[in-house]
Design an enzyme around this catalytic site. Structure first.
Site, mmCIF file in Angstrom:
data_model
loop_
_atom_site.group_PDB
_atom_site.id
_atom_site.type_symbol
_atom_site.label_atom_id
_atom_site.label_comp_id
_atom_site.label_asym_id
_atom_site.label_seq_id
_atom_site.Cartn_x
_atom_site.Cartn_y
_atom_site.Cartn_z
ATOM 1 N N GLY A 1 0.770 -1.247 0.000
ATOM 2 C CA GLY A 1 0.000 0.000 0.000
ATOM 3 C C GLY A 1 0.796 1.289 0.000
ATOM 4 N N ASP B 1 -4.817 1.576 10.732
ATOM 5 C CA ASP B 1 -6.252 1.376 10.991
ATOM 6 C C ASP B 1 -6.406 0.924 12.445
ATOM 7 O OD1 ASP B 1 -8.981 0.890 10.525
ATOM 8 O OD2 ASP B 1 -8.620 -1.082 9.670
ATOM 9 N N THR C 1 -1.052 -4.156 12.902
ATOM 10 C CA THR C 1 0.103 -4.483 12.051
ATOM 11 C C THR C 1 1.352 -3.758 12.542
ATOM 12 O OG1 THR C 1 -1.407 -4.678 10.178
ATOM 13 C CG2 THR C 1 0.939 -4.549 9.662
HETATM 14 P P1 IMP Z 1 -4.157 -2.358 10.810
HETATM 15 O O1 IMP Z 1 -3.277 -3.484 11.248
HETATM 16 O O2 IMP Z 1 -5.596 -2.606 11.185
HETATM 17 O O3 IMP Z 1 -3.694 -0.995 11.268
HETATM 18 O O4 IMP Z 1 -4.230 -2.431 9.253
HETATM 19 C C1 IMP Z 1 -3.410 -1.772 8.458
HETATM 20 C C2 IMP Z 1 -3.516 -2.251 7.009
HETATM 21 O O5 IMP Z 1 -4.861 -2.595 6.604
HETATM 22 C C3 IMP Z 1 -3.114 -1.102 6.122
HETATM 23 O O6 IMP Z 1 -1.730 -1.092 5.898
HETATM 24 C C4 IMP Z 1 -3.916 -1.377 4.862
HETATM 25 O O7 IMP Z 1 -3.196 -2.239 4.024
HETATM 26 C C5 IMP Z 1 -5.165 -2.062 5.337
HETATM 27 N N1 IMP Z 1 -6.285 -1.095 5.440
HETATM 28 C C6 IMP Z 1 -6.864 -0.644 6.566
HETATM 29 N N2 IMP Z 1 -7.856 0.234 6.303
HETATM 30 C C7 IMP Z 1 -7.883 0.355 4.954
HETATM 31 C C8 IMP Z 1 -8.700 1.150 4.046
HETATM 32 O O8 IMP Z 1 -9.594 1.920 4.420
HETATM 33 N N3 IMP Z 1 -8.420 0.998 2.732
HETATM 34 C C9 IMP Z 1 -7.448 0.178 2.254
HETATM 35 N N4 IMP Z 1 -6.661 -0.569 3.064
HETATM 36 C C10 IMP Z 1 -6.887 -0.486 4.394
HETATM 37 MG MG MG Z 2 -0.747 -1.705 4.195
#
Ligand code: IMP
Ligand code: MG
Length: 181
Positions: A48, A107, A111
């Site tokens: 991303g 988000d 991660t």
């Molecule tokens: P986390 O571990 O929930 O913070 O997720 C992070 C990853 O989820 C990001 O690096 C994105 O690849 C994916 N992600 C989270 N929200 C979105 C969104 O609204 N659009 C696209 N990808 C997302």
């Molecule tokens: Mg990502």
């Protein structure tokens, strides 16, 4: 509104808004690291971050290098599980270097919260997170973010590197799918 891949996409951040924010972030980074001895390495979290990283490095007038790390976190389709696996390793040691980990969006934070301690074990001189977007309302894990582009509401966003099922990364701006049905 714009039609892309037969979907109706509403603009959240235009090309001009993204350019302005990226140059602001680049200037901040440049200022913060201009007197630093250690080598600066920007690490893009695949996939991303690739477009954001490409623009960001060109907004930083300092010697630096670029690397990438691939991670996947298993869980249901829409949320990370916390079990983060490295799918693409770094190409070089980060020991003694100043690291900026570059993300498209934080988000839940799961991660990043898993990845940061893994990288810290490799003894970088410093490590900071630069994310283009964050969704504060969804945060589950605490992530120290030194550089944040925009905070966004709890909506699924696309474009400028961010995908939905692998597509829409090439949309030049950031938007939301408003297609009916
Ligand atoms: P986390 O571990 O929930 O913070 O997720 C992070 C990853 O989820 C990001 O690096 C994105 O690849 C994916 N992600 C989270 N929200 C979105 C969104 O609204 N659009 C696209 N990808 C997302
Ligand atoms: Mg990502």
């Amino acid at each position: 509104m714009r039609s892309f891949e037969n979907k109706t996409i509403e603009t959240m951040f235009s090309v001009a808004q993204l350019q302005e924010k990226v140059s602001e972030l680049g200037q901040k980074i440049e200022k913060d690291y201009s007197n630093s001895e250690a080598e600066l390495v920007l690490i893009g979290v695949l996939k991303g971050s690739f477009i954001f990283l490409a623009d960001l490095v060109r907004a930083i007038d300092l010697p630096l290098s670029v690397d990438f790390i691939g991670v996947s976190s298993y869980g249901d389709a829409t949320e990370s599980s916390g079990k983060v696996t490295i799918t693409h390793p770094l190409s070089k040691s980060i020991e003694g270097k100043n690291i900026i980990l570059v993300e498209d969006i934080v988000d839940t934070g799961i991660t990043m919260a898993a990845l940061l301690p893994m990288l810290e074990k490799e003894k970088p001189a410093s490590i900071k997170v630069c994310t283009l977007l964050e969704k504060p309302s969804r945060r589950k894990a605490d992530v120290p973010m030194a550089y944040i582009g925009f905070s966004v509401p709890d909506q699924f966003v696309l474009g400028y590197g961010l995908d939905f099922a692998g597509h829409f990364r090439n949309l030049p701006f950031i938007g939301v799918n408003k297609t009916d049905g």
